[in-house]
Structures are given as C-alpha cells and as structure tokens.
Design a protein around this motif. Structure first.
Motif, PDB file in Angstrom:
ATOM      1  N   LEU A  89     111.898  30.898  -1.391  1.00  0.00           N
ATOM      2  CA  LEU A  89     112.316  29.852  -2.586  1.00  0.00           C
ATOM      3  C   LEU A  89     112.957  28.379  -2.028  1.00  0.00           C
ATOM      4  CD1 LEU A  89     112.961  29.916  -5.678  1.00  0.00           C
ATOM      5  CD2 LEU A  89     115.258  30.521  -5.099  1.00  0.00           C
ATOM      6  N   PHE A  90     112.402  27.393  -2.497  1.00  0.00           N
ATOM      7  CA  PHE A  90     112.733  26.086  -1.924  1.00  0.00           C
ATOM      8  C   PHE A  90     112.615  25.184  -3.012  1.00  0.00           C
ATOM      9  CE2 PHE A  90     108.322  26.904  -0.978  1.00  0.00           C
ATOM     10  CZ  PHE A  90     107.760  25.715  -1.518  1.00  0.00           C
ATOM     11  N   PRO A  91     113.712  24.080  -3.127  1.00  0.00           N
ATOM     12  CA  PRO A  91     113.524  23.054  -4.000  1.00  0.00           C
ATOM     13  C   PRO A  91     112.325  22.063  -3.844  1.00  0.00           C
ATOM     14  CG  PRO A  91     115.285  22.924  -2.661  1.00  0.00           C
ATOM     15  CD  PRO A  91     114.669  24.034  -2.176  1.00  0.00           C
ATOM     16  N   LEU A  92     111.804  21.686  -4.563  1.00  0.00           N
ATOM     17  CA  LEU A  92     110.735  20.730  -4.453  1.00  0.00           C
ATOM     18  C   LEU A  92     111.121  19.047  -4.250  1.00  0.00           C
ATOM     19  CD1 LEU A  92     107.452  21.249  -6.830  1.00  0.00           C
ATOM     20  CD2 LEU A  92     108.036  21.998  -4.698  1.00  0.00           C
ATOM     21  N   THR A  93     112.596  19.278  -4.352  1.00  0.00           N
ATOM     22  CA  THR A  93     113.088  17.737  -4.060  1.00  0.00           C
ATOM     23  C   THR A  93     113.649  17.883  -2.879  1.00  0.00           C
ATOM     24  OG1 THR A  93     115.526  18.826  -4.680  1.00  0.00           O
ATOM     25  CG2 THR A  93     114.110  17.485  -6.454  1.00  0.00           C
ATOM     26  N   GLY A  94     113.734  19.166  -2.032  1.00  0.00           N
ATOM     27  CA  GLY A  94     114.034  19.184  -0.581  1.00  0.00           C
ATOM     28  C   GLY A  94     115.734  19.462  -0.506  1.00  0.00           C
ATOM     29  N   ASP A  95     116.211  19.348  -1.875  1.00  0.00           N
ATOM     30  CA  ASP A  95     117.758  19.428  -1.756  1.00  0.00           C
ATOM     31  C   ASP A  95     118.378  20.630  -2.414  1.00  0.00           C
ATOM     32  OD1 ASP A  95     120.408  19.134  -1.999  1.00  0.00           O
ATOM     33  OD2 ASP A  95     120.291  16.846  -2.438  1.00  0.00           O
ATOM     34  N   PHE A  96     118.913  21.595  -2.162  1.00  0.00           N
ATOM     35  CA  PHE A  96     119.314  22.664  -2.921  1.00  0.00           C
ATOM     36  C   PHE A  96     120.527  22.228  -3.614  1.00  0.00           C
ATOM     37  CE2 PHE A  96     117.087  25.565   0.039  1.00  0.00           C
ATOM     38  CZ  PHE A  96     116.678  26.468  -0.851  1.00  0.00           C
ATOM     39  N   GLN A  97     121.227  21.073  -3.402  1.00  0.00           N
ATOM     40  CA  GLN A  97     122.256  20.761  -4.312  1.00  0.00           C
ATOM     41  C   GLN A  97     121.847  19.873  -5.321  1.00  0.00           C
ATOM     42  OE1 GLN A  97     125.489  21.981  -3.457  1.00  0.00           O
ATOM     43  NE2 GLN A  97     124.380  23.046  -1.873  1.00  0.00           N
ATOM     44  N   ASN A  98     120.517  19.314  -5.109  1.00  0.00           N
ATOM     45  CA  ASN A  98     119.944  18.512  -6.213  1.00  0.00           C
ATOM     46  C   ASN A  98     118.463  18.715  -6.526  1.00  0.00           C
ATOM     47  OD1 ASN A  98     119.977  16.464  -8.184  1.00  0.00           O
ATOM     48  ND2 ASN A  98     119.571  14.933  -6.617  1.00  0.00           N
ATOM     49  N   PRO A  99     118.340  19.993  -7.075  1.00  0.00           N
ATOM     50  CA  PRO A  99     116.985  20.368  -7.228  1.00  0.00           C
ATOM     51  C   PRO A  99     116.440  19.865  -8.580  1.00  0.00           C
ATOM     52  CG  PRO A  99     118.508  22.255  -7.972  1.00  0.00           C
ATOM     53  CD  PRO A  99     119.298  21.020  -7.637  1.00  0.00           C
ATOM     54  N   GLN A 100     116.983  18.983  -9.194  1.00  0.00           N
ATOM     55  CA  GLN A 100     116.538  18.600 -10.735  1.00  0.00           C
ATOM     56  C   GLN A 100     115.695  17.257 -10.590  1.00  0.00           C
ATOM     57  OE1 GLN A 100     120.208  18.698 -12.576  1.00  0.00           O
ATOM     58  NE2 GLN A 100     119.636  20.783 -13.835  1.00  0.00           N
ATOM     59  N   VAL A 101     114.550  17.198 -11.487  1.00  0.00           N
ATOM     60  CA  VAL A 101     113.999  15.779 -11.604  1.00  0.00           C
ATOM     61  C   VAL A 101     114.214  15.715 -13.244  1.00  0.00           C
ATOM     62  CG1 VAL A 101     112.431  16.356  -9.954  1.00  0.00           C
ATOM     63  CG2 VAL A 101     111.999  17.284 -12.278  1.00  0.00           C
ATOM     64  N   ILE A 102     113.755  14.375 -13.514  1.00  0.00           N
ATOM     65  CA  ILE A 102     114.087  13.893 -14.757  1.00  0.00           C
ATOM     66  C   ILE A 102     112.710  13.973 -15.765  1.00  0.00           C
ATOM     67  CG2 ILE A 102     115.108  12.246 -16.401  1.00  0.00           C
ATOM     68  CD1 ILE A 102     116.882  11.362 -14.016  1.00  0.00           C
ATOM     69  N   GLY A 103     112.408  14.860 -16.399  1.00  0.00           N
ATOM     70  CA  GLY A 103     111.252  14.618 -17.416  1.00  0.00           C
ATOM     71  C   GLY A 103     110.077  15.110 -16.915  1.00  0.00           C
ATOM     72  N   CYS A 104     108.997  15.326 -17.676  1.00  0.00           N
ATOM     73  CA  CYS A 104     107.785  15.816 -17.378  1.00  0.00           C
ATOM     74  C   CYS A 104     107.171  15.008 -16.193  1.00  0.00           C
ATOM     75  CB  CYS A 104     106.892  16.021 -18.448  1.00  0.00           C
ATOM     76  SG  CYS A 104     105.218  16.326 -18.467  1.00  0.00           S
ATOM     77  N   GLN A 105     106.972  13.836 -16.284  1.00  0.00           N
ATOM     78  CA  GLN A 105     106.435  13.045 -15.353  1.00  0.00           C
ATOM     79  C   GLN A 105     106.916  12.955 -13.955  1.00  0.00           C
ATOM     80  OE1 GLN A 105     103.323  11.329 -16.360  1.00  0.00           O
ATOM     81  NE2 GLN A 105     103.551  11.566 -14.153  1.00  0.00           N
ATOM     82  N   GLU A 106     108.181  13.099 -13.820  1.00  0.00           N
ATOM     83  CA  GLU A 106     108.945  12.991 -12.520  1.00  0.00           C
ATOM     84  C   GLU A 106     108.422  14.486 -12.048  1.00  0.00           C
ATOM     85  OE1 GLU A 106     112.829  12.228 -11.524  1.00  0.00           O
ATOM     86  OE2 GLU A 106     112.708  10.295 -12.408  1.00  0.00           O
ATOM     87  N   ALA A 107     108.483  15.676 -12.788  1.00  0.00           N
ATOM     88  CA  ALA A 107     108.241  17.140 -12.366  1.00  0.00           C
ATOM     89  C   ALA A 107     106.573  16.873 -11.811  1.00  0.00           C
ATOM     90  CB  ALA A 107     108.325  17.952 -13.295  1.00  0.00           C
ATOM     91  N   VAL A 108     105.744  16.332 -12.426  1.00  0.00           N
ATOM     92  CA  VAL A 108     104.463  16.251 -12.171  1.00  0.00           C
ATOM     93  C   VAL A 108     104.148  15.358 -10.675  1.00  0.00           C
ATOM     94  CG1 VAL A 108     102.035  15.249 -12.632  1.00  0.00           C
ATOM     95  CG2 VAL A 108     103.424  16.432 -14.351  1.00  0.00           C
ATOM     96  N   ASN A 109     105.012  14.251 -10.675  1.00  0.00           N
ATOM     97  CA  ASN A 109     105.064  13.656  -9.575  1.00  0.00           C
ATOM     98  C   ASN A 109     105.681  13.993  -8.209  1.00  0.00           C
ATOM     99  OD1 ASN A 109     104.032  11.398 -10.836  1.00  0.00           O
ATOM    100  ND2 ASN A 109     106.172  10.404 -11.247  1.00  0.00           N
TER     101      ASN A 109
END
Length: 503
Positions: free
Chosen positions: A353-373
């Motif tokens: 398990l790992f966050p795609l942001t690289g940051d376990f403290q901040n794993p969230q992105v904003i919206g669909c387009q940021e998730a795809v990016n």
C-alpha cells in the motif's frame, strides 16, 4: 448541502401480466402455462429476471407474480417474454413476444396487448400493464381477520379464505399483495404483514384501494370470490374505521373483515441521512500487481499507450462518479502492490500500500482530473511487481471508517483491480468482520477475467446466519458503457448500505 447522486430518486415499474387464447398443447386437458421474463439494454447481455407461477389448465391465465424493473427514460430497455407449458415430462414452448418499457408506458393507461408468436405463427396475446413507482419510506403494518364469512363450500366443507389487495392505477385494479389461505375457517385470522403506501395507494391517503376475500379451491384453481370492499388510508387511520362489510359480486353481505391491529411505519432513507448532515470521504485503490503486465508492453492493463490503458479509462470514469459525494471533491488515491520510486517516496521493495502523492499524511487529490494526472505522472515511476494483496488497503479503509464512526462521516472505498487476489480468504474475513462500520467497499474489475471468486463474496455475505449487513459491491468495468449507466450500476447499492449502517 452537498449535491450527491441519489439512486433512491430512480423510478421503478412493476409489470402485471396475463395472456389470452394461448394454444392448447395437451390432448386430454388444457396446457399449464408459465412465463419467463428476460431483460436487456442495447448492447448489453440479456438477463433472466425470473418466472411466474404455473397456471394449471388455463389458456387465459392472469399470473399473480409481478416483476419490478428500474426505469431509465433515456435508455432502450428491452423485455422478452417466453411462455411454456409445464408437464410431467418437462416443458414445451408455447410462444414468445417482446417490447420496450418505453413502448408500454406510451400506451393508454400503460396497458399493452402484444401478439405472441410460436414458430412464426400466431399463438394468442400477452397483456402487460406497467405501473410506475418511486421509492417510498412510508408503509403500514397491520393484521386482518374475518367474522362470519359466507360459506362457499356447502354442507360438506367450509370456506378456505384468503385476502387480495389491489392498487387502482389508470383504470385498472392491480394486485399488489396476497395473504395466506386458512383451511375451513369462517372466522379466520391472517398473519400480520407490511406493505408500502406507494404500492398500496401511491402515497395518497385519500386514494381508494380494494381488498378482496376469496375461497381457495384445490391447487388454487377456480378460486371463488366471497366478497370485496374499497377503503382508504385516511378512513382507516384518521377516521379509525376498522370493520368493513364484504359485498358479494351480485350484491349482499358476505361477512365482515376487521383490522385487529395497525400502525404506520416510517423508515429513514438515504435523503434523510444526507439532510441530517452525513458527509462522505472517498478512497480509491489501484492494483499495480504483476498480473496486470509490464506497462512498457502494449497489452499491459497499465500500458504506456494511453488509448489502450484500461486503468486510466476506468479511473477517469469512476472518479467522475464518486467525486460528487465530497463537496470539496477530495479523493485519497493509493497504489496496491508495486515498488514506487517517487521523488518524495522511494522504495526498493514491494509495497502492499502506498499513496500516489508519495505522502501518507496527504494522500488526497482534488477531483477527477487531478486523480488522472497523478496516475499518469507516476506510472513510469512504479515498478509493477508481486501479487495483489488487499489486506492492508481494506484494514486502512476500516481504520478510517472506525475513526469517523461518531462524526457522521461515511467512507466510500473503491478498488480498481484484476481478478487474481492472493489473500482472498483474508479479504473475505475482513469484509465479514467490518460489516458494522460506516463504509462501503466497491470492487471494480478490469480486464476480461470472469472474477468468479470476487463475485462469490456477496454470496458468502448473504449466506450468513444470522443475517448480516452487506456493504460490498462488485462491478465489472465496461469501457463502452455510457457514464449515466456506470453511475447507476456502480452506486446502485450505496443508499441501502448507508441506511443499513444506521439501522
């Protein structure tokens, strides 16, 4: 208030079916017909919705079994009816016909008569009445008894009474409930039951519904009407009327039907919990295990060739659906099973398990387009490796859900993955043990596998004794599916799962 997609707003039709002048396939008696119903959307595989009861020795059957189908005005929904004669040796084909739901609803009173064909020859007609319902959380629970019912069986027996309840819809009485029958009893007491006010009277307390008392004959054939009456919810609950005279078809009293006990029931629905302040957080996990193939190969599910990448398409479509549940459109995005080499998170070993942001403290992105990016930008920094193990992802989701249990926050977790899960037994146990937590788990299958083991998780949950809450959904992703259909399929169970958590 946050704007959410609410499948409770969907409409259902209930189909009431009869046939006339069916061909007789028997030599010494009449055929015993039953009907099978099949349903399909344009371009989708046909589904079997069920069958009616068998109508013994009857070429003009009125089947009591009805069918409930969700209605989508913008889609072509095809219904195919097949009729068979049931006999000791099996069954014999009597004929078939088909129609779209939209065509039925466009006919006067939503009542259509269709020609039945048997091997290209006319074989009678099918009468189909459609009643359009919306979801309702109002119902009544009550118990009825009969007093001094007329004896329909002469000096050698007594009436075997049962009740039928009818909704009046556009000039047609439609049967919506039937009690059990009671043998040889002129003063019967039927079991308590519950019925939705939507099905009984379209939630209109002043709209009349009908109750009919019948005498059951052998095998339910040629049942005889004892009498009937009409009433309203207003009359029963607001005016406290609880006794009704049964009127025979030709006039005259045939006894009394009395309500022994009654109560209104209101069950909170999805909208109620939204209005009470329920909020959602969204977590998506993406399978990077080696069974997906190496991204540098064109046949990999994670291929670098953008137009062929099934995960990219699935993530884009699914993120658009689930982002509407969070007013800030926040999506926590995780990889499951691989070796990440990000600038802020670099590992030289397999990570479950790992966050795609690289940051376990901040794993969230904003919206669909940021998730795809995020998916696209990190794909070349991930070494596809190892097996698909879901234990850590599910434990993480359950930990988040447990932490939020007292905060009116409900978690929507989505796994996008292929079929080959190596810790399936652990996954099943985790899902079973976490069914009281405020979260829903959706597994979106990608690829051409059959996903037999994952589909069986629902069977496992539904077989538990005593019964437990089911907060798991499986959906096999189809990239050609319109977004409106994906939304309906993917989130169809969510309102029930939210409501079942609170109950």
């Amino acid at each position: 208030m946050q704007q959410t997609y609410n499948p409770d707003e969907r409409m259902h039709i209930e189909l009431f079916l009869a046939a006339r002048q069916l061909p007789n396939l028997e030599f010494f008696s009449k055929s015993d017909p039953y009907l099978e119903l099949y349903y399909s959307l344009a371009g989708q595989q046909e589904q079997f919705l069920g069958r009616t009861e068998t109508a013994d020795c009857n070429l003009d059957p009125n089947w009591e079994k009805t069918f409930d189908v969700e209605y989508w005005p913008d889609l072509t929904q095809m219904l195919r009816f097949q009729i068979f004669d049931q006999d000791r040796m099996g069954r014999e084909f009597m004929g078939e016909t088909q129609v779209t739901i939209k065509d039925i609803l466009q006919y006067k009173n939503s009542l259509i008569q269709l020609q039945i064909k048997r091997y290209d020859k006319a074989a009678g007609s099918l009468i189909c009445k459609a009643v359009l319902f919306k979801e309702s959380n109002h119902s009544v629970q009550w118990q009825f008894c009969g007093i001094n019912l007329k004896n329909m069986d002469g000096i050698f027996g007594k009436t075997d009474p049962f009740l039928k309840f009818y909704l009046f819809s556009e000039g047609v009485w439609c049967q919506i409930h039937q009690t059990e029958y009671i043998k040889d009893d002129l003063n019967p007491k039927w079991k308590e039951f519950e019925v939705s006010l939507q099905r009984l009277c379209f939630n209109d307390e002043n709209k009349k519904f009908k109750i009919e008392c019948l005498d059951r004959h052998e095998k339910g054939k040629n049942n005889q009407i004892v009498g009937s009456f009409e009433t309203t919810i207003d009359e029963i609950f607001n005016k406290n009327v609880d006794s009704f005279q049964l009127i025979q078809p030709k006039g005259g009293s045939a006894g009394t039907i009395k309500i022994l006990n009654k109560k209104r029931i209101y069950r909170a629905n999805f909208d109620d919990y939204i209005k009470q302040g329920t909020k959602f957080n969204v977590i998506i996990g993406i399978d990077y295990s080696s069974n997906n193939g190496v991204p540098s190969f064109p046949d990999s599910l994670h291929t670098y060739i953008e137009k062929n990448n099934i995960y990219l398409k699935a993530l884009n479509d699914i993120a658009k659906v689930v982002e509407i549940y969070d007013i800030k459109k926040l999506i926590a995005l995780y990889g499951i099973g691989a070796e990440p080499h990000f600038s802020n998170y670099n590992c030289n070993s397999y990570q479950t398990l790992f966050p795609l942001t690289g940051d376990f403290q901040n794993p969230q992105v904003i919206g669909c387009q940021e998730a795809v990016n995020a998916y696209q930008s990190k794909l070349r920094d991930i070494v596809v490796k190892g097996d698909l193990q879901l234990e850590d992802f599910i434990k993480y989701v359950q930990t988040v859900a447990e932490h939020n249990a007292g905060k009116l926050i409900y978690t929507i977790a989505v796994i996008i993955g292929q079929e080959q899960i190596t810790d399936l037994q652990v996954v099943q146990n985790l899902i079973l043990s976490g069914q009281k937590l405020p979260y829903s788990l959706m597994y979106v299958g990608v690829g051409e596998d059959e996903f037999k083991d994952i589909k069986q998780i629902n069977d496992l949950i539904n077989q538990q004794n005593p019964p437990i809450r089911n907060n798991f959904t499986f959906y096999q992703y189809q990239k050609e599916l319109p977004s409106s259909l994906l939304k309906k399929h993917l989130l169809n169970d969510l309102p029930k799962q939210v409501v079942s958590y609170h109950q």
